[in-house]
Design a protein around this motif. Structure first.
Motif, mmCIF file in Angstrom:
data_model
loop_
_atom_site.group_PDB
_atom_site.id
_atom_site.type_symbol
_atom_site.label_atom_id
_atom_site.label_comp_id
_atom_site.label_asym_id
_atom_site.label_seq_id
_atom_site.Cartn_x
_atom_site.Cartn_y
_atom_site.Cartn_z
ATOM 1 N N UNK A 173 0.824 -1.195 0.000
ATOM 2 C CA UNK A 173 0.000 0.000 0.000
ATOM 3 C C UNK A 173 0.871 1.263 0.000
ATOM 4 N N UNK A 174 1.843 1.322 0.865
ATOM 5 C CA UNK A 174 2.695 2.519 0.941
ATOM 6 C C UNK A 174 3.552 2.695 -0.312
ATOM 7 N N UNK A 175 3.926 1.604 -0.925
ATOM 8 C CA UNK A 175 4.766 1.668 -2.127
ATOM 9 C C UNK A 175 3.975 2.074 -3.362
ATOM 10 N N UNK A 176 2.704 1.673 -3.459
ATOM 11 C CA UNK A 176 1.982 1.821 -4.725
ATOM 12 C C UNK A 176 0.690 2.640 -4.675
ATOM 13 N N UNK A 177 0.067 2.793 -3.526
ATOM 14 C CA UNK A 177 -1.325 3.255 -3.491
ATOM 15 C C UNK A 177 -1.523 4.761 -3.453
ATOM 16 N N UNK A 233 -0.525 12.762 -2.805
ATOM 17 C CA UNK A 233 -0.937 12.164 -1.545
ATOM 18 C C UNK A 233 -2.334 11.559 -1.545
ATOM 19 N N UNK A 234 -2.984 11.516 -2.694
ATOM 20 C CA UNK A 234 -4.314 10.905 -2.757
ATOM 21 C C UNK A 234 -4.173 9.395 -2.954
ATOM 22 N N UNK A 235 -5.091 8.655 -2.308
ATOM 23 C CA UNK A 235 -5.034 7.199 -2.436
ATOM 24 C C UNK A 235 -5.762 6.749 -3.688
ATOM 25 N N UNK A 236 -5.163 5.805 -4.367
ATOM 26 C CA UNK A 236 -5.744 5.209 -5.564
ATOM 27 C C UNK A 236 -6.700 4.106 -5.120
ATOM 28 N N UNK A 237 -7.838 4.006 -5.775
ATOM 29 C CA UNK A 237 -8.874 3.050 -5.383
ATOM 30 C C UNK A 237 -8.509 1.611 -5.756
ATOM 31 N N UNK A 238 -8.036 1.403 -6.987
ATOM 32 C CA UNK A 238 -7.764 0.063 -7.497
ATOM 33 C C UNK A 238 -6.441 0.052 -8.242
ATOM 34 N N UNK A 239 -5.684 -1.030 -8.038
ATOM 35 C CA UNK A 239 -4.407 -1.202 -8.711
ATOM 36 C C UNK A 239 -4.361 -2.553 -9.395
ATOM 37 N N UNK A 240 -3.433 -2.688 -10.329
ATOM 38 C CA UNK A 240 -3.191 -3.998 -10.927
ATOM 39 C C UNK A 240 -2.447 -4.861 -9.910
ATOM 40 N N UNK A 241 -2.279 -6.099 -10.244
ATOM 41 C CA UNK A 241 -1.614 -7.024 -9.327
ATOM 42 C C UNK A 241 -0.227 -6.524 -8.934
ATOM 43 N N UNK A 242 0.495 -5.933 -9.894
ATOM 44 C CA UNK A 242 1.853 -5.473 -9.608
ATOM 45 C C UNK A 242 1.918 -4.017 -9.146
ATOM 46 N N UNK A 243 0.769 -3.412 -8.846
ATOM 47 C CA UNK A 243 0.752 -2.073 -8.275
ATOM 48 C C UNK A 243 0.667 -0.932 -9.267
ATOM 49 N N UNK A 244 0.327 -1.217 -10.507
ATOM 50 C CA UNK A 244 0.223 -0.164 -11.509
ATOM 51 C C UNK A 244 -1.196 0.398 -11.535
#
Length: 122
Positions: free
Chosen positions: A95-99, A104-115
């Motif tokens: 979460x801290x690495x990719x989200x 500073x806004x959080x992303x709702x959905x990511x791919x498996x590898x964090x993209x």
């Protein structure tokens, strides 16, 4: 308006406590430990079949937050099981690495590898 509910009998409270304790520690927690952690890419799978297989590999950050909280909470308030701490750290690291965006806004959905930019994969 007065409450019409009677107090719950003590033996019923004891039985309910054991039922919920058993569900949490004998069923829910082991199931999530077994099936949710993505040991290759980090983080947690969010979309799982009843048998634990991922039906999609998208990772939803609201689910990551719930799992991080759950594993951290039971580690800090029930028993200090190293597996629970590791599971919480596993999700928090992803979460801290990719989200988060640079703003500073959080992303709702990511791919498996964090993209962020991806198409849904079954």
């Amino acid at each position: 308006m007065a409450s019409s509910s009677a107090p719950v009998p003590k033996d019923r409270l004891v039985a309910l406590r054991e039922q919920y304790r058993s569900a949490m520690f004998d069923d829910v927690t082991p199931w999530w430990l077994r099936h949710s952690l993505d040991r290759e890419c980090g983080g947690y799978y969010s979309l799982l079949e009843r048998d634990g297989r991922p039906w999609a590999t998208d990772k939803y950050m609201w689910m990551a937050g719930r799992e991080i909280w759950m594993f951290s909470h039971i580690y800090n308030h029930y028993r200090q099981e190293p597996e629970w701490l590791e599971a919480a750290q596993w999700g928090a690291t992803f979460l801290l690495r990719h989200a988060f965006t640079p703003e500073g806004k959080m992303i709702f959905r990511l791919s498996r590898d964090g993209k962020r930019n991806f198409s849904i994969t079954p």
